[in-house]
Design a protein around this motif. Structure first.
Motif, PDB file in Angstrom:
ATOM      1  N   UNK A  25       0.953  -1.187   0.082  1.00 54.20           N
ATOM      2  CA  UNK A  25       0.218  -0.120   0.067  1.00 54.20           C
ATOM      3  C   UNK A  25       0.773   1.080   0.044  1.00 54.20           C
ATOM      4  N   UNK A  26       0.360   2.468  -0.098  1.00 51.15           N
ATOM      5  CA  UNK A  26       0.937   3.518   0.184  1.00 51.15           C
ATOM      6  C   UNK A  26       0.244   4.298   1.232  1.00 51.15           C
ATOM      7  N   UNK A  27       1.206   5.241   1.962  1.00 49.72           N
ATOM      8  CA  UNK A  27       0.639   6.089   2.976  1.00 49.72           C
ATOM      9  C   UNK A  27       1.101   7.498   2.412  1.00 49.72           C
ATOM     10  N   UNK A  28       0.020   8.331   2.513  1.00 47.72           N
ATOM     11  CA  UNK A  28       0.259   9.677   2.299  1.00 47.72           C
ATOM     12  C   UNK A  28       0.024  10.516   3.549  1.00 47.72           C
ATOM     13  N   UNK A  29       0.864  11.240   3.984  1.00 46.10           N
ATOM     14  CA  UNK A  29       0.925  12.393   5.073  1.00 46.10           C
ATOM     15  C   UNK A  29       1.599  13.608   4.407  1.00 46.10           C
ATOM     16  N   UNK A  30       1.196  14.819   5.182  1.00 46.17           N
ATOM     17  CA  UNK A  30       1.526  15.898   4.699  1.00 46.17           C
ATOM     18  C   UNK A  30       2.785  16.565   5.469  1.00 46.17           C
ATOM     19  N   UNK A  31       3.727  16.902   4.635  1.00 46.96           N
ATOM     20  CA  UNK A  31       4.953  17.615   5.356  1.00 46.96           C
ATOM     21  C   UNK A  31       4.694  19.022   5.943  1.00 46.96           C
ATOM     22  N   UNK A  32       5.333  19.589   6.801  1.00 45.59           N
ATOM     23  CA  UNK A  32       5.270  20.853   7.167  1.00 45.59           C
ATOM     24  C   UNK A  32       4.810  22.171   6.444  1.00 45.59           C
ATOM     25  N   UNK A  33       5.251  21.831   5.191  1.00 52.25           N
ATOM     26  CA  UNK A  33       5.152  22.802   4.087  1.00 52.25           C
ATOM     27  C   UNK A  33       3.958  22.438   3.473  1.00 52.25           C
ATOM     28  N   UNK A  34       3.040  21.510   3.591  1.00 51.18           N
ATOM     29  CA  UNK A  34       1.866  21.093   2.965  1.00 51.18           C
ATOM     30  C   UNK A  34       2.013  20.207   1.648  1.00 51.18           C
ATOM     31  N   UNK A  35       3.239  19.950   1.388  1.00 48.53           N
ATOM     32  CA  UNK A  35       3.529  18.968   0.274  1.00 48.53           C
ATOM     33  C   UNK A  35       2.916  17.567   0.668  1.00 48.53           C
ATOM     34  N   UNK A  36       2.793  16.572  -0.337  1.00 46.35           N
ATOM     35  CA  UNK A  36       2.339  15.267   0.236  1.00 46.35           C
ATOM     36  C   UNK A  36       3.617  14.340   0.175  1.00 46.35           C
ATOM     37  N   UNK A  37       3.916  13.380   1.118  1.00 46.33           N
ATOM     38  CA  UNK A  37       4.865  12.646   1.450  1.00 46.33           C
ATOM     39  C   UNK A  37       4.256  11.371   1.104  1.00 46.33           C
ATOM     40  N   UNK A  38       4.679  10.609   0.205  1.00 42.39           N
ATOM     41  CA  UNK A  38       3.856   9.279  -0.154  1.00 42.39           C
ATOM     42  C   UNK A  38       4.819   8.058  -0.181  1.00 42.39           C
ATOM     43  N   UNK A  39       4.660   7.141   0.725  1.00 36.71           N
ATOM     44  CA  UNK A  39       5.797   5.956   0.968  1.00 36.71           C
ATOM     45  C   UNK A  39       5.017   4.624   0.874  1.00 36.71           C
ATOM     46  N   UNK A  40       5.684   3.718   0.396  1.00 34.16           N
ATOM     47  CA  UNK A  40       5.095   2.204   0.472  1.00 34.16           C
ATOM     48  C   UNK A  40       5.204   1.621   1.950  1.00 34.16           C
ATOM     49  N   UNK A  41       3.811   1.207   2.339  1.00 32.54           N
ATOM     50  CA  UNK A  41       3.598   0.528   3.583  1.00 32.54           C
ATOM     51  C   UNK A  41       2.863  -0.630   3.685  1.00 32.54           C
ATOM     52  N   UNK A  42       2.593  -1.358   4.653  1.00 36.49           N
ATOM     53  CA  UNK A  42       1.806  -2.567   4.875  1.00 36.49           C
ATOM     54  C   UNK A  42       0.728  -1.727   5.635  1.00 36.49           C
TER      55      UNK A  42
END
Length: 138
Positions: A25-42
């Motif tokens: 899967x992917x997890x999307x969180x927001x960096x402090x500047x508001x840009x998305x951080x998308x990483x592969x995860x279970x």
């Protein structure tokens, strides 16, 4: 499987079955500047509790993003999985949990879904996403 939207606490059987299959899967969180951080995860999905869970280590960027954004409502986050034309997304408010019982429950669910027990990690935490919406397409 449903075509969006889906009630995250009462998904149809096909949607829930898709989340029980073994998928990266992917997890999307927001960096402090508001840009998305998308990483592969279970990810594990618990509709009864209204939660998605991601186990990780406390020094990860995803944890830092959640902690930087946490206010009374938590940090916005989404998890997604895709298999061919099928896809499913869970969205909500994320928080970082350090309680041993919560980590153990997340590890148990991970082992069940991904058919392997995660290796011991004293720096492990769990990102819990309190689900507010879900969508998908079969």
């Amino acid at each position: 499987m449903s075509t969006y939207p889906v009630n995250p606490r009462d998904p149809d059987p096909a949607y829930l079955d898709f989340w029980r299959e073994r998928h990266l899967c992917t997890l999307t969180t927001l960096r402090p500047d508001g840009t998305p951080h998308v990483v592969p995860v279970g990810v594990t999905y618990d509709p009864e509790a209204g939660l998605a869970r991601v186990i990780t280590h406390k020094a990860s960027t995803k944890v830092a993003n959640v902690l930087a954004a946490v206010g009374p409502e938590g940090a916005r986050a989404a998890v997604c999985q895709v298999d061919g034309r099928r896809w499913a997304t869970l969205e909500g408010r994320a928080c970082v949990r350090t309680e041993p019982a919560r980590i153990a429950e997340a590890e148990r669910r991970y082992a069940e879904r991904y058919t392997r027990v995660p290796s011991p990690n004293p720096s492990r935490v769990v990102i819990e996403i309190e689900l507010t919406s879900a969508m998908g397409r079969g």
